[in-house]
Design a protein around this motif. Structure first.
Motif, PDB file in Angstrom:
ATOM      1  N   LYS A  21     118.421  -5.049 -28.608  1.00  0.00           N
ATOM      2  CA  LYS A  21     117.465  -5.226 -29.689  1.00  0.00           C
ATOM      3  C   LYS A  21     116.046  -4.956 -29.238  1.00  0.00           C
ATOM      4  CE  LYS A  21     119.993  -8.547 -32.578  1.00  0.00           C
ATOM      5  NZ  LYS A  21     119.985  -9.917 -33.154  1.00  0.00           N
ATOM      6  N   ILE A  22     115.694  -5.429 -28.042  1.00  0.00           N
ATOM      7  CA  ILE A  22     114.360  -5.164 -27.506  1.00  0.00           C
ATOM      8  C   ILE A  22     114.132  -3.662 -27.337  1.00  0.00           C
ATOM      9  CG2 ILE A  22     112.899  -5.425 -25.451  1.00  0.00           C
ATOM     10  CD1 ILE A  22     114.073  -8.208 -25.092  1.00  0.00           C
ATOM     11  N   GLU A  23     115.141  -2.979 -26.792  1.00  0.00           N
ATOM     12  CA  GLU A  23     115.025  -1.543 -26.532  1.00  0.00           C
ATOM     13  C   GLU A  23     114.825  -0.764 -27.840  1.00  0.00           C
ATOM     14  OE1 GLU A  23     114.896   1.874 -24.153  1.00  0.00           O
ATOM     15  OE2 GLU A  23     114.892  -0.247 -23.587  1.00  0.00           O
ATOM     16  N   GLN A  24     115.482  -1.224 -28.902  1.00  0.00           N
ATOM     17  CA  GLN A  24     115.400  -0.517 -30.178  1.00  0.00           C
ATOM     18  C   GLN A  24     114.266  -1.038 -31.065  1.00  0.00           C
ATOM     19  OE1 GLN A  24     119.593   0.733 -31.682  1.00  0.00           O
ATOM     20  NE2 GLN A  24     119.899  -1.211 -30.622  1.00  0.00           N
ATOM     21  N   MET A  32     118.481   6.471 -21.791  1.00  0.00           N
ATOM     22  CA  MET A  32     118.209   5.888 -23.091  1.00  0.00           C
ATOM     23  C   MET A  32     118.093   4.365 -23.013  1.00  0.00           C
ATOM     24  SD  MET A  32     120.499   6.163 -26.559  1.00  0.00           S
ATOM     25  CE  MET A  32     120.079   7.894 -26.739  1.00  0.00           C
ATOM     26  N   PHE A  33     118.932   3.735 -22.151  1.00  0.00           N
ATOM     27  CA  PHE A  33     118.950   2.276 -22.050  1.00  0.00           C
ATOM     28  C   PHE A  33     119.359   1.879 -20.651  1.00  0.00           C
ATOM     29  CE2 PHE A  33     121.449  -1.695 -22.285  1.00  0.00           C
ATOM     30  CZ  PHE A  33     120.459  -2.558 -22.743  1.00  0.00           C
ATOM     31  N   SER A  34     118.642   0.912 -20.097  1.00  0.00           N
ATOM     32  CA  SER A  34     118.945   0.404 -18.762  1.00  0.00           C
ATOM     33  C   SER A  34     118.725  -1.096 -18.765  1.00  0.00           C
ATOM     34  CB  SER A  34     118.034   1.072 -17.728  1.00  0.00           C
ATOM     35  OG  SER A  34     118.250   0.535 -16.444  1.00  0.00           O
ATOM     36  N   CYS A  35     119.724  -1.838 -18.293  1.00  0.00           N
ATOM     37  CA  CYS A  35     119.654  -3.295 -18.317  1.00  0.00           C
ATOM     38  C   CYS A  35     120.318  -3.849 -17.066  1.00  0.00           C
ATOM     39  CB  CYS A  35     120.358  -3.810 -19.572  1.00  0.00           C
ATOM     40  SG  CYS A  35     120.573  -5.601 -19.655  1.00  0.00           S
ATOM     41  N   ASP A  36     119.586  -4.663 -16.319  1.00  0.00           N
ATOM     42  CA  ASP A  36     120.123  -5.313 -15.121  1.00  0.00           C
ATOM     43  C   ASP A  36     119.953  -6.819 -15.249  1.00  0.00           C
ATOM     44  OD1 ASP A  36     120.744  -2.866 -13.741  1.00  0.00           O
ATOM     45  OD2 ASP A  36     118.599  -2.649 -13.343  1.00  0.00           O
ATOM     46  N   THR A  37     121.052  -7.552 -15.105  1.00  0.00           N
ATOM     47  CA  THR A  37     121.021  -9.009 -15.159  1.00  0.00           C
ATOM     48  C   THR A  37     121.833  -9.536 -13.977  1.00  0.00           C
ATOM     49  OG1 THR A  37     123.064  -9.515 -16.372  1.00  0.00           O
ATOM     50  CG2 THR A  37     121.193  -8.712 -17.667  1.00  0.00           C
ATOM     51  N   PRO A  38     121.776 -10.842 -13.688  1.00  0.00           N
ATOM     52  CA  PRO A  38     122.596 -11.381 -12.603  1.00  0.00           C
ATOM     53  C   PRO A  38     124.102 -11.223 -12.836  1.00  0.00           C
ATOM     54  CG  PRO A  38     120.824 -12.906 -13.150  1.00  0.00           C
ATOM     55  CD  PRO A  38     120.815 -11.847 -14.206  1.00  0.00           C
ATOM     56  N   CYS A  78     124.000  -2.394 -17.123  1.00  0.00           N
ATOM     57  CA  CYS A  78     124.482  -1.467 -18.152  1.00  0.00           C
ATOM     58  C   CYS A  78     123.537  -0.271 -18.223  1.00  0.00           C
ATOM     59  CB  CYS A  78     124.566  -2.172 -19.506  1.00  0.00           C
ATOM     60  SG  CYS A  78     125.166  -1.118 -20.859  1.00  0.00           S
ATOM     61  N   ARG A  79     124.095   0.907 -18.426  1.00  0.00           N
ATOM     62  CA  ARG A  79     123.322   2.120 -18.602  1.00  0.00           C
ATOM     63  C   ARG A  79     123.891   2.905 -19.776  1.00  0.00           C
ATOM     64  NH1 ARG A  79     121.107  -0.447 -15.253  1.00  0.00           N
ATOM     65  NH2 ARG A  79     120.213   0.196 -13.242  1.00  0.00           N
ATOM     66  N   ILE A  80     123.006   3.488 -20.586  1.00  0.00           N
ATOM     67  CA  ILE A  80     123.399   4.400 -21.670  1.00  0.00           C
ATOM     68  C   ILE A  80     122.493   5.611 -21.570  1.00  0.00           C
ATOM     69  CG2 ILE A  80     123.719   4.736 -24.154  1.00  0.00           C
ATOM     70  CD1 ILE A  80     123.862   1.685 -24.447  1.00  0.00           C
ATOM     71  N   ALA A  81     123.063   6.809 -21.648  1.00  0.00           N
ATOM     72  CA  ALA A  81     122.279   8.029 -21.546  1.00  0.00           C
ATOM     73  C   ALA A  81     122.967   9.153 -22.312  1.00  0.00           C
ATOM     74  CB  ALA A  81     122.104   8.435 -20.080  1.00  0.00           C
ATOM     75  N   PRO A  82     122.207  10.168 -22.731  1.00  0.00           N
ATOM     76  CA  PRO A  82     122.839  11.358 -23.315  1.00  0.00           C
ATOM     77  C   PRO A  82     123.706  12.053 -22.282  1.00  0.00           C
ATOM     78  CG  PRO A  82     120.461  11.325 -23.736  1.00  0.00           C
ATOM     79  CD  PRO A  82     120.745  10.263 -22.721  1.00  0.00           C
ATOM     80  N   LEU A  83     124.736  12.740 -22.725  1.00  0.00           N
ATOM     81  CA  LEU A  83     125.557  13.512 -21.805  1.00  0.00           C
ATOM     82  C   LEU A  83     124.673  14.501 -21.055  1.00  0.00           C
ATOM     83  CD1 LEU A  83     128.779  14.332 -23.857  1.00  0.00           C
ATOM     84  CD2 LEU A  83     128.404  12.492 -22.210  1.00  0.00           C
ATOM     85  N   GLY A  84     124.770  14.504 -19.754  1.00  0.00           N
ATOM     86  CA  GLY A  84     123.935  15.386 -18.951  1.00  0.00           C
ATOM     87  C   GLY A  84     122.521  14.886 -18.770  1.00  0.00           C
ATOM     88  N   GLY A  85     122.249  13.678 -19.269  1.00  0.00           N
ATOM     89  CA  GLY A  85     120.895  13.144 -19.211  1.00  0.00           C
ATOM     90  C   GLY A  85     120.573  12.427 -17.926  1.00  0.00           C
ATOM     91  N   VAL A  86     121.437  12.534 -16.945  1.00  0.00           N
ATOM     92  CA  VAL A  86     121.216  11.909 -15.641  1.00  0.00           C
ATOM     93  C   VAL A  86     121.144  13.016 -14.593  1.00  0.00           C
ATOM     94  CG1 VAL A  86     122.064  10.230 -13.967  1.00  0.00           C
ATOM     95  CG2 VAL A  86     122.571   9.926 -16.397  1.00  0.00           C
ATOM     96  N   ARG A  87     120.092  13.030 -13.829  1.00  0.00           N
ATOM     97  CA  ARG A  87     119.935  14.018 -12.766  1.00  0.00           C
ATOM     98  C   ARG A  87     119.488  13.329 -11.481  1.00  0.00           C
ATOM     99  NH1 ARG A  87     122.515  16.638 -15.698  1.00  0.00           N
ATOM    100  NH2 ARG A  87     122.123  18.748 -16.534  1.00  0.00           N
TER     101      ARG A  87
END
Length: 218
Positions: free
Chosen positions: A213-216, A2-8, A12-21
């Motif tokens: 905010k960008i993601e949404q 649902m959301f992935s963000c990488d900074t120096p 951060c990662r956000i996903a539905p339960l079971g949404g990672v394979r």
């Protein structure tokens, strides 16, 4: 995802339960199937965050109190609701502490108000926001201090979107907690709160808020 963000400073990662394979197979998940899914989704997201931050070891062990044990040189936090899971991690030299929590909007019943709220908590924050933000703060606080806190041991105040936490319980101050600040956002019917410490705390949380905010599409 649902959301992935990488900074120096953090990933951060956000996903539905079971949404990672695939889900990681090297962990021993216990409990009912849903509890196992929560645990494995959280570890999968945490490992992704650590990999993005350049960690050579991404295994996140579990302590006696069930809290995550992060690889040396890194800190992070994991949270889940009945629907979503979130993880965040960064190098301790950049972000000495970080905590995150998810709570479905209006999910905390009014009967818990006396447990969650301190009389001096900022009235701008709803009951569920207070619950979520205090959980996030505790996930930052406890790994650094090893001091247990009740919800009412913490007073939260919000100013221009930034949340400050005042601990009412006697404790020994820690330099690692200097500059502690928090934020809270709405994500997919949830409150997402994060607290960070150190000289880059405000920058880290502002960046996370901007990316959300960008993601949404806000």
């Amino acid at each position: 995802m649902m959301f992935s963000c990488d900074t120096p400073l953090f990933s951060c990662r956000i996903a539905p339960l079971g949404g990672v394979r695939p889900l990681p197979s090297r962990y021993s998940a216990t409990g009912v199937p849903k509890r196992q899914l929560e645990f494995l989704t959280g570890r999968a997201l945490a490992e992704q965050c650590l990999t993005a931050q350049g960690a050579s070891e991404t295994y996140v062990a579990r302590g006696d109190n069930r809290a995550p044990i992060w690889p040396d040189g890194f800190c992070g936090s994991i949270s889940h609701s009945d629907q979503l899971c979130a993880a965040i991690a960064g190098r301790a030299e950049n972000v000495p502490g970080i905590g995150v929590d998810l709570a479905e909007e209006k999910s905390v019943e009014a009967a818990l108000s006396d447990v969650v709220c301190h009389p001096d908590d900022d009235p701008q924050l709803t009951l569920t926001e207070l619950f979520c933000a205090k959980e996030a703060f505790y996930k930052l606080w406890h790994p650094v201090t090893d001091v247990f806190l009740e919800f009412r041991d913490v007073v939260l105040r919000i100013d221009d979107g930034h949340i400050t936490a005042e601990v009412m319980k006697a404790h020994r101050p820690s330099d690692k907690l200097s500059g502690t600040t928090g934020r809270i956002w709405r994500v997919a019917g949830h409150h997402l709160s994060a607290f960070s410490a150190g000289p880059h705390a405000i920058e880290a949380l502002n960046t996370l808020g901007h990316m959300l905010k960008i993601e949404q599409g806000a």
